[in-house]
Design an enzyme around this catalytic site. Structure first.
Site, PDB file in Angstrom:
ATOM      1  N   GLY A   1      19.083  -0.870 -68.025  1.00 35.65           N
ATOM      2  CA  GLY A   1      18.562   0.301 -67.933  1.00 35.65           C
ATOM      3  C   GLY A   1      16.953   0.413 -68.722  1.00 35.65           C
ATOM      4  N   CYS A   2      16.928  -0.407 -69.579  1.00 38.33           N
ATOM      5  CA  CYS A   2      15.673  -0.356 -70.447  1.00 38.33           C
ATOM      6  C   CYS A   2      14.514  -1.084 -69.804  1.00 38.33           C
ATOM      7  CB  CYS A   2      15.904  -1.090 -71.975  1.00 38.33           C
ATOM      8  SG  CYS A   2      17.244  -0.200 -72.805  1.00 38.33           S
TER       9      CYS A   2
END
Length: 155
Positions: free
Chosen positions: A45-46
């Site tokens: 996600g990052c």
């Protein structure tokens, strides 16, 4: 832990950044600043979020805004993350978590029934006057950078 509110002055910071040197909020006085807090370098996600902000970096720049990502990772970790994914945003290293706490994003989280402390994915838009214009909490990555860009353009 602080609770941020719209219209409040954004807490200043001076932190080590990718590539060496320091980054501070006050250095960008007179410009809008997008501050996105994320849990960990090089996680799914990052990475997706950082790539989305990188893809839109020219548009943020054209709108006069600065984009800064912040996590508790080290500068060394940030440098590897940027190199691996050719990221085009500033990454600030808040290893002692003081800024994460000042912005209220260092929170108790839960995964598979285990409680732990971590960064709640949050983005804060800071106006050119240093005051908080908008806060996105518990960010869902898909479409987020585009939404933030629209908010910057509306300033």
């Amino acid at each position: 832990m602080a609770e941020l509110s719209i219209g409040a002055p954004a807490p200043d910071f001076d932190l080590p950044r990718d590539g060496g040197g320091q980054v501070s909020l006050s250095a960008f006085a007179g410009k809008p600043v997008v501050l996105f807090f994320y849990p960990k370098d090089d996680t799914s996600g990052c990475t997706t979020e950082s790539l989305a902000f990188t893809a839109l970096a020219p548009e943020f720049q054209a709108a006069g805004a600065v984009v800064i990502g912040m996590s508790p990772d080290s500068v060394k970790s940030h440098d590897k993350f940027i190199k691996k994914h050719s990221l085009g945003v500033i990454l600030a290293a808040d290893e002692d978590k003081s800024v994460l706490e000042a912005y209220g994003v260092w929170k108790e989280k839960s995964m598979y029934g285990k409680k732990y402390m971590g960064v709640e994915r949050t983005t804060v838009l800071i106006g050119a006057d240093g005051h908080i214009v908008r806060i996105w909490e518990k960010v869902k990555v898909a479409g987020h950078a585009e939404e933030v860009l629209q908010a910057v353009k509306a300033l």
